[in-house]
Design a protein around this motif. Structure first.
Motif, mmCIF file in Angstrom:
data_model
loop_
_atom_site.group_PDB
_atom_site.id
_atom_site.type_symbol
_atom_site.label_atom_id
_atom_site.label_comp_id
_atom_site.label_asym_id
_atom_site.label_seq_id
_atom_site.Cartn_x
_atom_site.Cartn_y
_atom_site.Cartn_z
ATOM 1 N N ALA A 96 0.937 -1.330 0.196
ATOM 2 C CA ALA A 96 0.134 0.049 0.075
ATOM 3 C C ALA A 96 0.846 1.179 -0.052
ATOM 4 C CB ALA A 96 -1.027 0.024 1.034
ATOM 5 N N GLU A 97 2.042 1.294 0.828
ATOM 6 C CA GLU A 97 2.819 2.415 1.166
ATOM 7 C C GLU A 97 3.183 2.911 -0.433
ATOM 8 O OE1 GLU A 97 3.733 4.623 3.015
ATOM 9 O OE2 GLU A 97 5.870 5.211 2.627
ATOM 10 N N SER A 98 3.648 1.510 -1.057
ATOM 11 C CA SER A 98 4.564 1.838 -2.559
ATOM 12 C C SER A 98 3.575 2.562 -3.365
ATOM 13 C CB SER A 98 4.874 0.406 -3.175
ATOM 14 O OG SER A 98 3.828 -0.241 -3.895
ATOM 15 N N VAL A 99 2.125 2.244 -3.348
ATOM 16 C CA VAL A 99 1.627 2.986 -4.294
ATOM 17 C C VAL A 99 1.445 4.451 -4.025
ATOM 18 C CG1 VAL A 99 -1.202 3.350 -4.930
ATOM 19 C CG2 VAL A 99 -0.336 0.934 -4.514
ATOM 20 N N ARG A 100 1.197 4.603 -2.586
ATOM 21 C CA ARG A 100 1.362 6.109 -2.330
ATOM 22 C C ARG A 100 2.799 7.005 -2.687
ATOM 23 N NH1 ARG A 100 -1.152 4.384 2.517
ATOM 24 N NH2 ARG A 100 0.861 4.045 3.566
ATOM 25 N N LEU A 101 3.852 5.943 -2.361
ATOM 26 C CA LEU A 101 5.181 6.613 -2.858
ATOM 27 C C LEU A 101 5.098 6.817 -4.311
ATOM 28 C CD1 LEU A 101 7.659 4.227 -0.912
ATOM 29 C CD2 LEU A 101 7.300 6.658 -0.807
ATOM 30 N N GLU A 102 4.539 6.069 -5.086
ATOM 31 C CA GLU A 102 4.523 6.149 -6.771
ATOM 32 C C GLU A 102 3.786 7.373 -6.969
ATOM 33 O OE1 GLU A 102 3.527 2.509 -8.455
ATOM 34 O OE2 GLU A 102 4.010 3.160 -10.520
ATOM 35 N N GLU A 103 2.684 7.883 -6.120
ATOM 36 C CA GLU A 103 1.980 8.928 -6.604
ATOM 37 C C GLU A 103 2.491 10.351 -6.013
ATOM 38 O OE1 GLU A 103 -1.752 7.648 -5.073
ATOM 39 O OE2 GLU A 103 -2.456 6.435 -6.558
ATOM 40 N N SER A 104 3.032 10.259 -4.905
ATOM 41 C CA SER A 104 3.714 11.422 -4.416
ATOM 42 C C SER A 104 4.984 11.806 -4.304
ATOM 43 C CB SER A 104 2.921 11.422 -3.067
ATOM 44 O OG SER A 104 3.770 10.453 -2.170
ATOM 45 N N LEU A 121 11.822 5.119 -4.909
ATOM 46 C CA LEU A 121 12.617 3.829 -5.008
ATOM 47 C C LEU A 121 13.659 3.625 -3.536
ATOM 48 C CD1 LEU A 121 13.519 1.175 -6.468
ATOM 49 C CD2 LEU A 121 15.346 2.816 -7.780
ATOM 50 N N ILE A 122 14.343 4.709 -3.456
ATOM 51 C CA ILE A 122 14.994 4.298 -2.276
ATOM 52 C C ILE A 122 14.231 4.168 -1.056
ATOM 53 C CG2 ILE A 122 16.685 5.434 -0.842
ATOM 54 C CD1 ILE A 122 17.645 4.500 -3.519
ATOM 55 N N ALA A 123 13.163 4.906 -0.906
ATOM 56 C CA ALA A 123 12.094 4.849 0.404
ATOM 57 C C ALA A 123 11.499 3.189 0.292
ATOM 58 C CB ALA A 123 11.163 5.764 0.379
ATOM 59 N N TRP A 124 11.221 2.777 -0.850
ATOM 60 C CA TRP A 124 10.725 1.525 -0.982
ATOM 61 C C TRP A 124 11.820 0.575 -0.364
ATOM 62 C CZ3 TRP A 124 12.266 -2.889 -3.470
ATOM 63 C CH2 TRP A 124 11.264 -4.032 -3.377
ATOM 64 N N LEU A 125 13.125 0.602 -0.786
ATOM 65 C CA LEU A 125 14.082 -0.044 -0.496
ATOM 66 C C LEU A 125 14.375 -0.243 0.902
ATOM 67 C CD1 LEU A 125 17.408 -0.581 -2.766
ATOM 68 C CD2 LEU A 125 17.618 -0.325 -0.126
ATOM 69 N N ARG A 126 14.414 0.809 1.602
ATOM 70 C CA ARG A 126 14.678 1.114 2.936
ATOM 71 C C ARG A 126 13.173 0.109 3.713
ATOM 72 N NH1 ARG A 126 18.338 5.369 4.132
ATOM 73 N NH2 ARG A 126 18.375 4.498 6.163
ATOM 74 N N LEU A 164 8.532 0.448 -9.292
ATOM 75 C CA LEU A 164 9.315 1.771 -8.875
ATOM 76 C C LEU A 164 10.589 1.708 -9.374
ATOM 77 C CD1 LEU A 164 8.450 1.483 -5.009
ATOM 78 C CD2 LEU A 164 7.551 3.370 -6.521
ATOM 79 N N LEU A 165 11.116 0.495 -9.526
ATOM 80 C CA LEU A 165 12.381 0.502 -10.554
ATOM 81 C C LEU A 165 12.068 1.016 -11.804
ATOM 82 C CD1 LEU A 165 15.430 0.147 -10.687
ATOM 83 C CD2 LEU A 165 14.913 -2.216 -11.139
ATOM 84 N N ALA A 166 11.207 0.421 -12.586
ATOM 85 C CA ALA A 166 10.913 0.899 -14.111
ATOM 86 C C ALA A 166 10.593 2.413 -13.987
ATOM 87 C CB ALA A 166 9.745 -0.100 -14.535
ATOM 88 N N ARG A 167 9.923 2.662 -13.170
ATOM 89 C CA ARG A 167 9.531 4.256 -13.164
ATOM 90 C C ARG A 167 10.823 5.117 -13.241
ATOM 91 N NH1 ARG A 167 6.580 8.666 -9.703
ATOM 92 N NH2 ARG A 167 7.450 7.579 -8.087
ATOM 93 N N ALA A 168 11.712 4.726 -11.954
ATOM 94 C CA ALA A 168 12.919 5.594 -11.991
ATOM 95 C C ALA A 168 13.766 5.565 -13.148
ATOM 96 C CB ALA A 168 13.520 4.945 -10.772
ATOM 97 N N GLN A 169 13.968 4.122 -13.800
ATOM 98 C CA GLN A 169 14.731 3.980 -15.193
ATOM 99 C C GLN A 169 14.050 4.685 -16.313
ATOM 100 O OE1 GLN A 169 14.487 -0.317 -15.203
ATOM 101 N NE2 GLN A 169 16.586 -0.547 -14.289
ATOM 102 N N ALA A 170 12.591 4.766 -16.423
ATOM 103 C CA ALA A 170 11.925 5.701 -17.600
ATOM 104 C C ALA A 170 12.481 7.018 -17.023
ATOM 105 C CB ALA A 170 10.645 5.217 -17.383
ATOM 106 N N GLU A 171 12.722 7.565 -16.260
ATOM 107 C CA GLU A 171 13.064 8.936 -16.027
ATOM 108 C C GLU A 171 14.496 9.206 -16.060
ATOM 109 O OE1 GLU A 171 10.793 10.638 -12.757
ATOM 110 O OE2 GLU A 171 9.039 9.894 -13.546
ATOM 111 N N GLY A 172 15.228 7.915 -16.086
ATOM 112 C CA GLY A 172 16.654 8.239 -16.226
ATOM 113 C C GLY A 172 17.240 8.487 -14.940
ATOM 114 N N MET A 173 16.804 7.936 -13.948
ATOM 115 C CA MET A 173 17.219 8.299 -12.554
ATOM 116 C C MET A 173 17.891 6.894 -11.925
ATOM 117 S SD MET A 173 16.478 11.330 -12.251
ATOM 118 C CE MET A 173 16.668 11.957 -10.674
#
Lengths: 194, 194
Positions: free
Chosen positions: B67-75, B82-87, B128-137
């Motif tokens: 659930a948290e990851s959904v919030r992270l992805e939105e906000s 990505l790093i917050a999820w990893l932690r 979350l990884l794919a999104r960060a990759q798509a943005e080149g981060m």
DNA sequence: ACCTGAACACCGTTCAAGT
DNA sequence: ACCTGAACACCGTTCAAGT
């Protein structure tokens, strides 16, 4: 040591090598004694702890890696030497399954039969790391224990069937984190040529 | 479920929480049944495998992280998320000692009671990884399984008494390897301010 | 000196017998 | 339906008794 005792020692070591290769560092000691056709007490007499048995199995490899590190320090660029040692140390940990946790636990237990091997690896890595840092090739915010931890973590990955296929690739990822700008780039180039 | 059965189930879960907190994921099942004052067969009836017991202990946390990851992805910015999820995922693995190997093993065993939890974590991280990759981060040469492996390795470090003190610092080192240039720099800044 | 294996205190797992 | 605990096949570790 009496001749019959020496024979038992060698026999146990040879059987242990096979059994530990097959079942990992937490193999049944009973099983080893049984396969060596030796009383269980005889195994305990020669190897009072599981650690002492593994120490005997690993000693040669630890010595070889230590010697290798001296050569690396003399003949290779500091960043190359560091990564080569890291690979070697991971390989050593992967000689037998499950050895990494034992080796790691021994790091802070001077009573462990593996303590000396552990410290040797720790210090060898520290020296190569310090040289690379002095030359500005490795990031300054890691110490010898961090390096030991990264090696252990990578070796542990190799022991997990689901993750083992990625272990080598991740060794590259972690290596690039360890090195600074130019050095990391060079390792990346090397890897993409491979 | 009959009322008495439900009572035993809840009791076992509560005792298991305490015992596993103290002795880790490989705690004695006999010990749990004993402390719950319940027959050993009753434990096996409710939790046919060790994995099913841990699944019950971890389910809430896995759901919360999902659930948290959904919030992270939105906000949050993709690299921060990505790093917050990893932690969070490392923290989940460290809820009980020794859980990481079980969770990792379950990743390629669809019969395991932990399989669904595992896949949920794997896929959440992948997104979350794919999104960060798509943005080149995030670096492009890691996939969801690599991310899972890095989380597992960092969580494993936390379980090793000799290395636990370095685990958090190494999480930062590994994070910086995961992210690309600018993003890695930002995380570094964040960490040195902390 | 060295070896042996029974003995002890633990496991995980199954299953016949009870309620 | 559900619970119980004995039974079985394993461990690691110790130690009295043998050679």
């Amino acid at each position: 040591m009496r001749a019959d005792a020496r024979k038992n020692y060698e026999l146990l070591l040879s059987v242990a090598h096979d059994v530990v290769t097959e079942h990992g560092a937490d193999a049944s000691l009973r099983d080893i004694a049984r396969k060596a056709e030796v009383g269980l007490g005889t195994l305990y007499r020669h190897f009072p702890t599981r650690e002492s048995l593994l120490e005997a199995l690993l000693r040669e490899d630890v010595d070889a890696l230590t010697a290798e590190s001296v050569r690396l320090e003399e003949s290779r660029a500091s960043e190359e030497a560091l990564i080569a040692w890291l690979r070697g140390c991971v390989a050593l940990n992967n000689e037998y399954r499950g050895v990494t946790s034992l080796l790691t636990a021994a790091l802070e237990d001077p009573e462990s039969a593996l303590y000396n091997s552990c410290v040797a690896l720790h210090d060898t890595g520290s020296r190569l790391l310090a040289r690379a840092q002095a030359e500005g090739m490795a990031r300054a915010d890691v110490d010898g224990t961090d390096l030991f931890a990264l090696v252990a973590a990578l070796a542990w990955l190799h022991d997990q069937p689901a993750l083992a296929p990625r272990a080598d690739h991740l060794l590259g990822v972690v290596s690039s984190a360890l090195l600074t700008g130019e050095a990391a780039y060079a390792v990346g180039q090397e890897r993409s040529r491979a």
